[in-house]
Design an enzyme around this catalytic site. Structure first.
Site, PDB file in Angstrom:
ATOM      1  N   TYR A  51       5.139   3.007  -6.369  1.00  0.00           N
ATOM      2  CA  TYR A  51       3.701   3.138  -6.675  1.00  0.00           C
ATOM      3  C   TYR A  51       2.864   2.422  -5.606  1.00  0.00           C
ATOM      4  CZ  TYR A  51      -0.701   2.494  -9.257  1.00  0.00           C
ATOM      5  OH  TYR A  51      -2.027   2.475  -9.630  1.00  0.00           O
ATOM      6  N   SER A  55      -5.470   0.921  -5.400  1.00  0.00           N
ATOM      7  CA  SER A  55      -5.106  -0.182  -6.308  1.00  0.00           C
ATOM      8  C   SER A  55      -5.012  -1.444  -5.474  1.00  0.00           C
ATOM      9  CB  SER A  55      -3.748   0.108  -6.946  1.00  0.00           C
ATOM     10  OG  SER A  55      -3.234  -1.059  -7.564  1.00  0.00           O
TER      11      SER A  55
END
Ligand code: NAP
Length: 244
Positions: A149, A136
């Site tokens: 995350y 990401s």
């Protein structure tokens, strides 16, 4: 550009929804034999109806022993997409042990474990391979309530480089893709606040988030021999966010 994926055997984790599901569809359409690994049986059943011949494996990748049982006998795999992940939103001061452990088990440890299973077989068979880790853009830039995350995605960046270093001599390439928001089920959850989301989109030079297909196209490129000299690297699919 001819990707040459026909006849290759690919394994995609997190194949039930979103980016993983689209990756399975694209690989299937390109003539690859696809093993689809995910957690919800109904998603896999629907995927097999849509893409006949896809081999479904239903397992919780956060469970090491269950994963070993489910994938230990998966057989030869040429291409691997480590895509399964969870995004559990919690402000840093409220992060729980459960959320931390679950996030690292699914997002990092399973990529580690599945890659070991697949790469050991590649090495034993003496065949080349390509592994793509779905990371990401938050592996590079922090966002509120995503400390765990983004830490998992940061870990994945180093895992990608470490695997590339050790597996390169075996002709196994390892790369990552780094999307901005993609409006899948996960993406919709992390952009629930409309005003924050509008402002976030405006901060992207292209004034948009990424489409699922944009991410999958980069995954296919990295899986294919079109990227034959690329390893330990990452493609940003971030509508220019990190350049701003
Ligand atoms: P998604 O829509 O939530 O789909 C994730 C898939 O992974 C689901 O099929 C899910 O199955 C599966 N999965 C999750 N935990 C699993 C587990 N423990 N075992 C097996 N399968 C599991 O997410 P997505 O947006 O497609 O995300 C795919 C990847 O892109 C992830 O690595 C994510 O971090 C990354 N990414 C997403 C965005 C975004 O905005 N969407 C942005 C950057 C990066 P169940 O639903 O059955 O649990």
């Amino acid at each position: 550009m001819e990707l040459g994926l026909a006849g290759r055997r690919a394994l995609v984790t997190g194949a039930g929804k979103g980016i993983g599901r689209c990756a399975v569809r694209a690989l299937h359409a390109a003539g690859a034999q696809v093993v689809a690994v995910s957690r919800t049986r109904a998603d896999l059943d629907a995927l097999v109806l849509e893409c006949p011949g896809v081999e479904p494996i239903c397992v919780d990748l956060g469970d090491w022993e269950a994963t070993e049982r489910a994938l230990g006998g998966v057989g030869p795999v040429d291409l691997l997409v480590n895509n399964a992940a969870v995004a559990l939103l919690q402000p840093f001061l409220e992060v729980t042990k459960e959320a931390f452990d679950r996030s690292f088990s699914v997002n990092v440890r399973s990529a580690f474990q599945v890659s070991q299973i697949v790469a050991r077989s590649m090495v034993d068979r003496g065949v080349p391979g390509s592994i793509v880790n779905v990371s990401s853009m938050v592996s590079h830039v922090p966002f509120p309530s995503l400390s765990v995350y983004s830490s998992t995605k940061g870990a994945m960046t180093m895992l990608t480089k470490a695997m590339a270093l050790e597996l390169g001599p075996h002709k196994i390439r390892v790369n990552s893709v780094h999307p901005t928001v993609v409006l899948t089920a996960m993406g919709k959850r992390v952009t629930a606040d409309e005003e924050i989301t509008r402002k976030l989109k405006e901060r992207h030079p292209l004034r948009k988030f990424a489409e699922v297909e944009d991410v999958v196209n980069s995954i296919l490129f990295l899986l294919s021999d079109c990227s034959a000299s690329t390893t330990g690297s990452g493609i940003m699919v971030d509508s220019g966010y990190l350049a701003s």
